[in-house]
Design a protein around this motif. Structure first.
Motif, short mmCIF file in Angstrom:
data_model
loop_
_atom_site.label_atom_id
_atom_site.label_comp_id
_atom_site.label_asym_id
_atom_site.label_seq_id
_atom_site.Cartn_x
_atom_site.Cartn_y
_atom_site.Cartn_z
N LEU A 105 -49.52 -1.20 2.06
CA LEU A 105 -49.43 -1.91 3.33
C LEU A 105 -48.07 -2.55 3.52
CD1 LEU A 105 -52.86 -3.71 3.45
CD2 LEU A 105 -52.04 -2.04 5.06
N ASP A 106 -47.04 -2.02 2.90
CA ASP A 106 -45.75 -2.68 2.97
C ASP A 106 -44.95 -2.16 4.17
OD1 ASP A 106 -43.39 -3.51 0.36
OD2 ASP A 106 -43.35 -3.91 2.50
N PRO A 107 -44.58 -3.06 5.11
CA PRO A 107 -43.80 -2.58 6.25
C PRO A 107 -42.45 -2.04 5.84
CG PRO A 107 -44.49 -4.86 6.59
CD PRO A 107 -44.89 -4.49 5.22
N ASN A 108 -41.88 -2.58 4.75
CA ASN A 108 -40.54 -2.17 4.38
C ASN A 108 -40.50 -0.79 3.74
OD1 ASN A 108 -39.61 -4.70 5.20
ND2 ASN A 108 -40.31 -5.55 3.28
N LEU A 109 -41.67 -0.27 3.37
CA LEU A 109 -41.66 1.06 2.78
C LEU A 109 -41.82 2.15 3.82
CD1 LEU A 109 -43.76 0.58 -0.44
CD2 LEU A 109 -41.31 0.66 -0.16
N LEU A 110 -42.10 1.75 5.06
CA LEU A 110 -42.19 2.75 6.12
C LEU A 110 -40.80 2.97 6.67
CD1 LEU A 110 -45.25 1.91 8.32
CD2 LEU A 110 -44.94 3.86 6.89
N THR A 111 -40.19 4.09 6.36
CA THR A 111 -38.82 4.27 6.82
C THR A 111 -38.70 5.43 7.76
OG1 THR A 111 -38.45 5.59 4.87
CG2 THR A 111 -37.79 3.29 4.76
N ILE A 112 -39.75 5.68 8.50
CA ILE A 112 -39.73 6.88 9.33
C ILE A 112 -38.83 6.72 10.52
CG2 ILE A 112 -41.19 8.51 10.52
CD1 ILE A 112 -43.48 7.46 9.01
N MET A 113 -38.77 5.46 11.04
CA MET A 113 -38.13 5.30 12.34
C MET A 113 -36.65 4.97 12.21
SD MET A 113 -40.22 5.52 14.88
CE MET A 113 -41.80 6.24 14.75
N LYS A 114 -36.00 5.41 11.19
CA LYS A 114 -34.60 5.05 11.05
C LYS A 114 -33.76 5.71 12.12
CE LYS A 114 -32.52 4.76 6.99
NZ LYS A 114 -32.49 3.43 6.40
N GLY A 115 -32.75 4.99 12.58
CA GLY A 115 -31.80 5.56 13.52
C GLY A 115 -32.21 5.35 14.94
N MET B 296 -25.89 4.76 21.84
CA MET B 296 -26.99 5.18 20.96
C MET B 296 -27.65 6.44 21.49
SD MET B 296 -27.25 3.44 18.28
CE MET B 296 -28.79 4.14 17.74
N CYS B 297 -27.74 6.55 22.82
CA CYS B 297 -28.34 7.73 23.42
C CYS B 297 -27.58 8.98 23.00
CB CYS B 297 -28.31 7.56 24.95
SG CYS B 297 -28.73 9.00 25.89
N TYR B 298 -26.27 8.88 23.00
CA TYR B 298 -25.46 10.04 22.68
C TYR B 298 -25.64 10.48 21.24
CZ TYR B 298 -21.67 13.24 23.44
OH TYR B 298 -20.93 14.37 23.58
N GLY B 589 -20.55 4.96 13.90
CA GLY B 589 -21.81 5.66 14.13
C GLY B 589 -22.85 5.34 13.07
N SER B 590 -22.43 5.37 11.81
CA SER B 590 -23.42 5.10 10.75
C SER B 590 -23.85 3.65 10.80
CB SER B 590 -22.86 5.46 9.38
OG SER B 590 -21.73 4.68 9.11
N PHE B 591 -22.93 2.74 11.18
CA PHE B 591 -23.31 1.33 11.29
C PHE B 591 -24.38 1.13 12.35
CE2 PHE B 591 -23.02 -3.08 11.08
CZ PHE B 591 -22.83 -3.61 12.33
N LEU B 592 -24.20 1.80 13.49
CA LEU B 592 -25.21 1.64 14.55
C LEU B 592 -26.55 2.23 14.13
CD1 LEU B 592 -23.23 2.34 17.82
CD2 LEU B 592 -24.29 0.23 17.12
N HIS B 593 -26.51 3.34 13.40
CA HIS B 593 -27.77 3.92 12.94
C HIS B 593 -28.47 3.00 11.95
CE1 HIS B 593 -28.41 7.72 14.80
NE2 HIS B 593 -27.18 8.11 14.58
#
Lengths: 115, 621
Positions: A105-115, B296-298, B589-593
């Motif tokens: 149940l750790d939120p920090n282990l979910l890393t799917i939404m990166k970027g 970010m969109c780009y 770019g990597s910083f924003l990600h």
């Protein structure tokens, strides 16, 4: 200072709940922290409606022009309890689903939404 | 007069019937009933819009009309803008339901009932005239949006996205509630007209400032402006396509609507002396949001996330238009809102068609796959240039009005912000379109190793062999999926050609700003109000405006084409090179990600920081 105790405690509890939510390592803990933030709004509203030495707003044996504690905020808070309980229930059910899939149940282990 | 509660009650009734009998109904029947009821609601909202042509309509629930000019009940205040938003909500929901007819392979009644509760709460939100009632509709809207976002609950990423969405929006809502409590403490009223009367005789003080800050930060979380925007990309990426249509088309913009309504009705009078400070704050928020959203969109590879960041960027532009605090700028904002909402909805539907056909929303996986889809590609490129702001579309007209006011206020650089963000976002979508519908472009990851594979529509089987999908594919795309896209794109153009539309929008904008109309309609003609002003429009020469617009248009086309084409070859080359000259771009770019980390704790930290910064700026400068 004692006059403002309501407001100070509401602020303190809000910030405490927010801090707990930020540093949370467990989804259930996160949902309870949201419930704590909710409690701070209850304290604020009920403190706003409170009057010293005033009776409850049930006009059975009271004269009609007596000043009671504010009933509007009590009605607002009952509405709010119902609405927020729906949201917290949704969050808890999402946490249960996450536990079913990832066994933790750790939120920090979910890393799917990166970027 | 009984139309107004019926608009709220009918969807709620339908949703309860669908929940109760959904398991006994065939899918065709559920879909048919939903679409039929939705058409009725569209018709009712249209009738409501016609009713407001003579002026705003006020409805007091339960017959609790004001007693001696003091509000004792809950009211719905329906002016032109509120009714127009309700109409737009119902049309978008109709398109989304038509699309979901063929999109979902297997569905039960509870999807449709949640959509109807969502519809009802958005209509209630746009029509409400009471502050706490507004909050209740807001929470109902959020709760159903969370449930709809997590609809594909067998995929882990859906749950993660929905949780991020839920937590940050809930904390924002609690902050908003705190602000409402502070306002109630000061004035003892919750009805917006009554509050306007009480607050008009109050001068500027710290409590009202804090209350405004809290209430608007809560709604700005929903509107996804910069420190609070992180949840939107996550939510859009995982929500099913018909639901993303509703999110981007109308739900996010409703946050900005609430801030505008609250500012003009409640706070424009006490904040008269500090108006410049508030304008500066919102202008700064808008500029940062639009630029950051465009950048970010780009940099995205997941097409739905890309569209979500472009929504964030356009919301930033709308916040800039709001910050000008002028009725002509508000007119431009309304037109921009309608145009952007419909075009973004059409884009999401087209991406949904691609997802349905190819089971991927990854830009690189889809490379070259849409080569045979001529009709879809035509619609896609039309929508791309429409989003960039091109003449027949409504957002172009809105943008030119906003530019006119910006120039009149000597803020010429605002036009360049508009050009930059619209150019970058439309260029990113053009890049995607060129990659998918032609075979151009080099594949090399822009700093993202692999997007999360949240690609399959619900219950679709995995495609086994590699049949040549091309020729058979066009007949495989159901008409029901293409029809909403065409409808939305048409609706982004045609209102301009309806007779009297521009005058109605102008009257709507003027009506929105005038607080005393609000008070007099709600509480009666003889209410005593103290001092109100509203700003006058500075006059502008017509020839000057035409020249400005033409040169800006040329620059905009240029930027869109260049960024679109660059994205195909130059940008991947930059990001895969190791030389020292491209180092700053790669680092940024990597910083924003890294900033958009997907962790809830980070989102809440940014939220706290944002509220503190806004409050600090408003209090100390």
């Amino acid at each position: 200072m004692m006059d403002h105790m309501f407001y100070l405690s509401a602020i303190w509890i809000f910030l405490l709940g927010l801090l707990g939510a930020i540093r949370s390592k467990n989804f259930i803990h996160l949902c309870i922290c949201l419930a704590i933030i909710q409690s701070s709004t209850y304290i604020l509203f009920l403190g706003i409606g409170f009057r010293v030495n005033a009776p409850a707003p049930v006009f059975v044996n009271l004269p009609a022009n007596i000043k009671t504690v504010d009933p509007v905020v009590q009605a607002l808070m009952l509405t709010d309890i119902v609405v927020e309980s729906t949201v917290i229930a949704l969050l808890l059910s999402l946490s249960v689903q996450i536990h079913k899939r990832t066994k933790n149940l750790d939120p920090n282990l979910l890393t799917i939404m990166k970027g | 007069m009984n139309l107004i509660p019926l608009i709220i009650a009918l969807p709620l009734l339908t949703s309860s019937v669908l929940i109760a009998f959904g398991s006994f109904m065939q899918r065709r029947l559920i879909e048919g009933v939903s679409i039929f009821i939705n058409i009725i609601i569209c018709w009712m909202c249209f009738k409501l819009l016609q009713m407001t042509a003579e002026g705003p309509v006020v409805y007091w629930f339960g017959g609790w009309v004001p007693h001696e000019h003091v509000a004792t009940g809950i009211s719905f205040y329906v002016d032109r803008i509120g009714a127009a938003i309700a109409l737009m909500v119902s049309i978008l929901t109709l398109g989304s339901l038509i699309f979901s007819w063929k999109y979902f392979r297997e569905i039960k009644g509870y999807y449709h009932s949640m959509i109807f509760i969502f519809l009802s709460s958005m209509c209630g939100f746009s029509l409400s005239g009471d502050l706490f009632n507004l909050f209740v509709w807001f929470e109902l809207m959020s709760a159903t949006a969370i449930a709809l976002c997590a609809y594909k609950s067998d995929e882990l990423s859906s749950l993660h996205g929905a949780l991020n969405f839920a937590v940050i929006n809930t904390v924002g809502a609690f902050l908003s509630l705190t602000g409402i409590g502070l306002i109630y403490a000061r004035t003892g009223a919750l009805n917006m007209a009554q509050l306007a009367v009480s607050l008009s005789s109050t001068s500027f003080n710290f409590l009202i400032l804090t209350a405004f800050l809290f209430i608007s930060c809560g709604f700005l979380v929903k509107a996804a402006v910069v420190p609070f925007h992180f949840w939107l990309a996550d939510a859009h990426a995982v929500a099913p396509t018909p639901v993303s249509v509703l999110f981007s088309g109308i739900m996010v913009e409703l946050g900005l609507y609430a801030v505008a309504r609250i500012y003009w009705v409640l706070f424009s009078s006490p904040f008269e002396t500090h108006q410049i400070k508030i304008q500066l704050l919102f202008m700064a928020i808008g500029v940062i949001t639009s630029v950051l959203g465009a950048i970010m969109c780009y940099m995205q590879r997941h097409i739905k996330r890309l569209l979500a960041f472009s929504t964030i960027s356009h919301i930033g532009l709308m916040v800039i238009a709001f910050a000008l605090l002028n009725h002509k700028a508000l007119q431009g904002l309304v037109l921009y809102w309608i145009g952007h909402g419909f075009i973004k909805a059409a884009l999401f539907i087209l991406v949904g068609i691609l997802l349905h056909a190819f089971e991927s929303v990854d830009e690189y996986e889809l490379r070259g796959k849409g080569v045979e889809l001529n009709g879809i590609s035509f619609l896609f490129f039309t929508a791309t240039f429409a989003l960039g702001g091109f003449p027949p579309f409504l957002n172009f007209i809105g943008k030119s009005l906003i530019d006119e006011i910006a120039t009149a206020l000597h803020l010429n650089w605002l036009s360049w912000i508009f050009i930059l963000s619209e150019g970058l976002t439309a260029g990113a979508i053009l890049r995607v379109g060129l990659r998918v519908f032609t075979r151009l472009g080099v594949i090399s990851p822009i700093l993202q190793e692999e997007p999360f594979s949240q690609n399959r529509p619900s219950d679709q089987p995995v495609k086994g062999g590699e049949e040549s999908e091309t020729r058979k594919l066009i007949s495989k795309i159901p008409k029901a999926m293409i029809f909403p896209a065409i409808l939305f794109l048409a609706l982004a153009i045609t209102p301009h050609f309806i007779l009297g539309f521009s005058e109605q929008v102008e009257k709507a904008a003027v009506e929105f700003i005038q607080t005393d109309t609000y008070i007099k309609k709600s509480l009666g003609e003889k209410v005593v109000i103290n001092h109100f002003h509203h700003r006058e429009t500075p006059k502008v020469h017509v020839e000057e405006k035409k020249r400005l617009v033409l040169s800006h248009q040329v620059v905009l086309i240029f930027i869109i084409l260049i960024t679109g084409l660059f994205g195909l070859w130059v940008v991947p080359a930059i990001f895969s090179s190791k030389s020292i000259f491209t180092f700053p771009i790669r680092k940024m770019g990597s910083f924003l990600h890294i900033l958009h980390s997907g962790q809830i704790g980070d989102y809440l930290t940014w939220f706290t920081l944002g509220v503190a910064l806004f409050g600090g700026y408003l209090s100390f400068f």
